[in-house]
Motif scaffolding. Structure first.
Motif, mmCIF file in Angstrom:
data_model
loop_
_atom_site.group_PDB
_atom_site.id
_atom_site.type_symbol
_atom_site.label_atom_id
_atom_site.label_comp_id
_atom_site.label_asym_id
_atom_site.label_seq_id
_atom_site.Cartn_x
_atom_site.Cartn_y
_atom_site.Cartn_z
ATOM 1 N N ASP A 146 0.819 -1.213 0.000
ATOM 2 C CA ASP A 146 0.000 0.000 0.000
ATOM 3 C C ASP A 146 0.860 1.274 0.000
ATOM 4 O O ASP A 146 0.380 2.349 0.360
ATOM 5 C CB ASP A 146 -0.949 0.011 1.206
ATOM 6 N N VAL A 147 2.142 1.137 -0.396
ATOM 7 C CA VAL A 147 3.061 2.280 -0.380
ATOM 8 C C VAL A 147 3.367 2.722 -1.806
ATOM 9 O O VAL A 147 3.711 1.902 -2.663
ATOM 10 C CB VAL A 147 4.376 1.918 0.340
ATOM 11 N N LEU A 148 3.212 4.021 -2.043
ATOM 12 C CA LEU A 148 3.625 4.643 -3.306
ATOM 13 C C LEU A 148 4.844 5.500 -3.016
ATOM 14 O O LEU A 148 4.797 6.366 -2.127
ATOM 15 C CB LEU A 148 2.506 5.535 -3.858
ATOM 16 N N LEU A 149 5.927 5.296 -3.766
ATOM 17 C CA LEU A 149 7.151 6.052 -3.527
ATOM 18 C C LEU A 149 7.681 6.623 -4.836
ATOM 19 O O LEU A 149 7.895 5.893 -5.804
ATOM 20 C CB LEU A 149 8.223 5.140 -2.899
ATOM 21 N N TRP A 150 7.894 7.951 -4.851
ATOM 22 C CA TRP A 150 8.491 8.621 -6.006
ATOM 23 C C TRP A 150 9.913 9.081 -5.650
ATOM 24 O O TRP A 150 10.217 9.340 -4.475
ATOM 25 C CB TRP A 150 7.687 9.854 -6.409
ATOM 26 N N ARG A 151 10.734 9.244 -6.669
ATOM 27 C CA ARG A 151 12.086 9.735 -6.447
ATOM 28 C C ARG A 151 12.115 11.256 -6.621
ATOM 29 O O ARG A 151 12.500 11.783 -7.667
ATOM 30 C CB ARG A 151 13.089 9.069 -7.397
ATOM 31 N N TYR A 152 11.657 11.943 -5.628
ATOM 32 C CA TYR A 152 11.812 13.393 -5.551
ATOM 33 C C TYR A 152 12.058 13.742 -4.084
ATOM 34 O O TYR A 152 11.797 12.928 -3.184
ATOM 35 C CB TYR A 152 10.578 14.134 -6.097
ATOM 36 N N ARG A 153 12.518 14.923 -3.832
ATOM 37 C CA ARG A 153 12.887 15.339 -2.481
ATOM 38 C C ARG A 153 11.637 15.635 -1.661
ATOM 39 O O ARG A 153 10.901 16.588 -1.945
ATOM 40 C CB ARG A 153 13.773 16.585 -2.584
ATOM 41 N N ASP A 154 11.390 14.822 -0.639
ATOM 42 C CA ASP A 154 10.148 14.925 0.137
ATOM 43 C C ASP A 154 10.298 15.993 1.212
ATOM 44 O O ASP A 154 10.865 15.757 2.279
ATOM 45 C CB ASP A 154 9.813 13.574 0.763
#
Length: 419
Positions: free
Chosen positions: A228-236
């Protein structure tokens, strides 16, 4: 009938007589109608004259004097939005394409690097107080035009059962305890009150340069277990919460376009999911399309105090904000989520996420609707420990994981008497 005509009879007319005022109004009305007909015929004649010999209609591009403003805003965001409005206006876009680059105003040629994901070299020179802004704010401004970021973790089956309600929770990688508390309370996926509920957590990447430990291994294990985890490669960061919203809407359009409703919330809110479902069951079909409810803020303006978290300098933005719902959490229809994704392409990213959503709604000609069940600024201190208070709320901000676990049994207790 005329809409403003009185519904009661006027004074009686004298036998064989007439009312001069009424007659004059009637003559004036007839003259106006005849004038409108003449204008309509002249327009139609001009329209036909402009057809080419092949019978195809020619569109005449307006003159530069007609469509081109000579002065751009001095505030960076406003100027960027002006430019974007031109690009998405079909009349102006046609005129823009027909005008040689050398004849365009300087600010329309000032578009920054060809690749929107390169750091925008204009920012430090056009925002005069750029050097005194917080470092993460500077980072947002440099990359404000970029919306392309790789999706590193993408659970493919979140919306497989076509959820009636999708809970989209904005979280941060280290917040394992908050996510787990949500899974055990208001974010439990499955069938709730005979309706399918799904949950997905929205995360960007954290880096050592921002003083975060390397938790990528733990996060991937969590994602494998719960899916259930969505992860993008940008600075959070705080300033990139708007980017998180935009990326989620794009994902929603690809992966979950048939979800009936979406509740967007932070990972420190408590949601009374059964109460939300009960509310949605009573939403009329006609209201569903444009449904957007939350804790609405109206007639707000940017904070100019540099000490505040929400500080925005005049060099970046001028003007007032449209009505918007507090970003702690709000509820909208899936149909509107799809349209917001499209509208977001016509609105320049803004560093405050809930304000930005209000801007996108405004582009659609809509405004959020306030509901007292959403308390993004919390409730009275004296009510925090009263179980029955939470029965009538849909969302309250903020609560710790321990508080969520303590309050949730109150919400679910069938023997709790709140009469």
């Amino acid at each position: 009938m005329f809409p403003n005509a009185p519904l009661y009879p006027g004074p009686p007319m004298q036998r064989g007589g007439h009312m001069p005022g009424v007659r004059k109004k009637g003559i004036a009305f007839c003259v106006m109608m005849m004038l409108n007909v003449v204008i309509f015929l002249l327009i139609g004649l001009a329209w036909n004259v402009r057809r080419s010999q092949s019978g195809r209609q020619r569109v005449r591009v307006p003159s530069r004097r007609f469509w081109r403003p000579d002065v751009a805003s001095q505030s960076f965001w406003n100027k960027e939005q002006q430019h974007l409005d031109f690009l998405h206006n079909p009349v102006f876009a046609a005129a823009l394409a027909a005008t040689p680059p050398g004849e365009l105003p300087d600010w329309l040629n000032d578009t920054g690097p060809p690749d929107p994901c390169e750091p925008d070299y204009r920012v430090p020179t056009q925002i005069l107080d750029y050097n005194v802004l917080p470092r993460l704010f500077q980072d947002f401004l440099l990359h404000m035009r970029c919306r392309r970021y790789p999706l590193l973790i993408d659970p493919p089956r979140v919306c497989e059962a076509t959820p009636f309600l999708l809970l989209a929770v904005k979280s941060l990688t280290p917040h394992f305890d908050r996510r787990q508390a949500i899974r055990e309370t208001w974010g439990r996926a499955g069938v709730v009150a005979n309706r399918t509920v799904a949950v997905v957590f929205l995360l960007g990447s954290t880096f050592g340069g921002d003083h975060f430990p390397d938790l990528r291994g733990l996060l991937r294990q969590e994602a494998r277990i719960h899916k259930d985890v969505l992860l993008w490669r940008y600075r959070d960061t705080f300033f990139n919460l708007t980017l998180k919203d935009v990326l989620f809407l794009e994902w929603f359009g690809r992966r979950c376009p048939h979800a009936r409703y979406v509740l967007k919330g932070d990972d420190d809110v408590l949601v009374n999911t059964p109460r939300v479902l009960d509310f949605l069951e009573n939403v009329s079909e006609s209201r569903t399309k444009d449904l957007f409810v939350g804790d609405v803020i109206s007639d707000a303006a940017p904070h100019r105090d540099k000490k505040l978290k929400y500080f925005i300098p005049e060099s970046v933005f001028v003007g007032r904000y449209p009505p918007y719902a507090g970003g702690g959490g709000y509820l909208l229809s899936g149909d509107l989520a799809l349209r917001l994704s499209e509208a977001s392409r016509r609105v320049v990213l803004y560093p405050i996420d809930d304000v930005y959503t209000g801007m996108c709604l405004q582009k659609l000609g809509l405004a959020p609707q306030g509901h007292r069940g959403f308390r993004t600024f919390d409730i009275e201190d004296r009510d925090r420990d009263r179980p029955c208070i939470y029965r009538n709320l849909m969302l309250v901000h903020s609560r710790t994981p321990q508080e969520m676990l303590a309050i949730w049994p109150w919400v679910r207790d069938p023997e709790l008497d709140c009469q």
